[in-house]
Design a protein around this motif. Structure first.
Motif, mmCIF file in Angstrom:
data_model
loop_
_atom_site.group_PDB
_atom_site.id
_atom_site.type_symbol
_atom_site.label_atom_id
_atom_site.label_comp_id
_atom_site.label_asym_id
_atom_site.label_seq_id
_atom_site.Cartn_x
_atom_site.Cartn_y
_atom_site.Cartn_z
ATOM 1 N N HIS A 37 0.853 -1.188 0.000
ATOM 2 C CA HIS A 37 0.000 0.000 0.000
ATOM 3 C C HIS A 37 0.884 1.232 0.000
ATOM 4 C CE1 HIS A 37 -3.672 -2.232 0.651
ATOM 5 N NE2 HIS A 37 -3.041 -2.935 1.573
ATOM 6 N N ALA A 83 1.898 0.152 -6.045
ATOM 7 C CA ALA A 83 1.234 0.722 -4.872
ATOM 8 C C ALA A 83 0.632 2.061 -5.281
ATOM 9 C CB ALA A 83 2.248 0.915 -3.743
ATOM 10 N N LYS A 127 -4.628 6.170 -7.126
ATOM 11 C CA LYS A 127 -4.936 4.921 -6.433
ATOM 12 C C LYS A 127 -5.231 3.855 -7.486
ATOM 13 C CE LYS A 127 -6.761 7.095 -2.264
ATOM 14 N NZ LYS A 127 -5.672 6.792 -1.370
ATOM 15 N N ASP A 130 -5.953 -3.379 -7.210
ATOM 16 C CA ASP A 130 -5.028 -4.488 -6.974
ATOM 17 C C ASP A 130 -4.987 -5.524 -8.095
ATOM 18 O OD1 ASP A 130 -4.163 -3.462 -4.566
ATOM 19 O OD2 ASP A 130 -5.466 -4.727 -3.342
#
Length: 189
Positions: A37, A83, A127, A130
């Motif tokens: 992260h 990340a 952002k 994943d």
């Protein structure tokens, strides 16, 4: 990803993924891949990558810059940060305790690695999701490992194939949000 380079990689997860271990071992590898992260913070020096399963350790922009020992990361050709928000920021010129007088001060995690002599860095502008990141990175490393492409070309080709696959599948993942956030900075060889 480490499984793609079994003889030349070391995978650190959970409690083994500590900043101490990173500081001791990462500089010995040609490619360092950090899948964790990322946090963009204010003040910017507190922007960080989360380490270890309990997330009590964070590798901050300031800590990265302190890794600049006499050897630095000279062996490391590429740092990949899979990340969030690791390439956001700019550079500032100002007083710096690590340099005489004034210096260019990195204001993103990517630039912090560049400041300790890592040649090329892959980071993200927002952002990232994943699973999409994982798929893109696996394809990137396939291209890199096959020596078909230089780093910049491998990333570009992985993005193109990701788009083609998701377009064919009529997936929402064709949207640039899922693949365009990854950028390469530094020496593109």
């Amino acid at each position: 990803i480490g499984e793609k380079f079994p003889k030349a990689s070391k995978i650190l997860t959970k409690e083994k993924a500590t900043i101490d271990t990173f500081e001791k071992e990462a500089r010995e590898y040609y490619i360092v891949h950090l899948s964790t992260h990322g946090n963009l913070c204010l003040p910017i020096e507190n922007s960080n990558l989360e380490f270890s399963s309990n997330y009590r350790e964070n590798l901050t922009l300031s800590k990265i810059r302190q890794l600049n020992s006499p050897k630095g990361f000279e062996r490391t050709q590429l740092v990949v940060m899979s990340a969030c928000e690791t390439a956001i920021g700019s550079k500032a010129i100002g007083p710096d305790e690590n340099f005489a007088d004034y210096a260019v001060i990195p204001l993103s995690l990517s630039q912090a690695f560049e400041s300790i002599r890592v040649y090329a860095i892959i980071g993200t502008l927002w952002k990232v999701q994943d699973l999409a990141s994982k798929d893109l990175m696996i394809d990137f490393y396939d291209k890199l490992k096959a020596n078909q492409f230089k780093t910049v070309e491998a990333l570009s080709q992985a993005k193109r194939e990701y788009i083609q696959y998701n377009r064919k599948e009529k997936s929402v993942n064709v949207n640039p949000y899922y693949w365009a956030g990854f950028i390469l900075t530094g020496d593109y060889r």
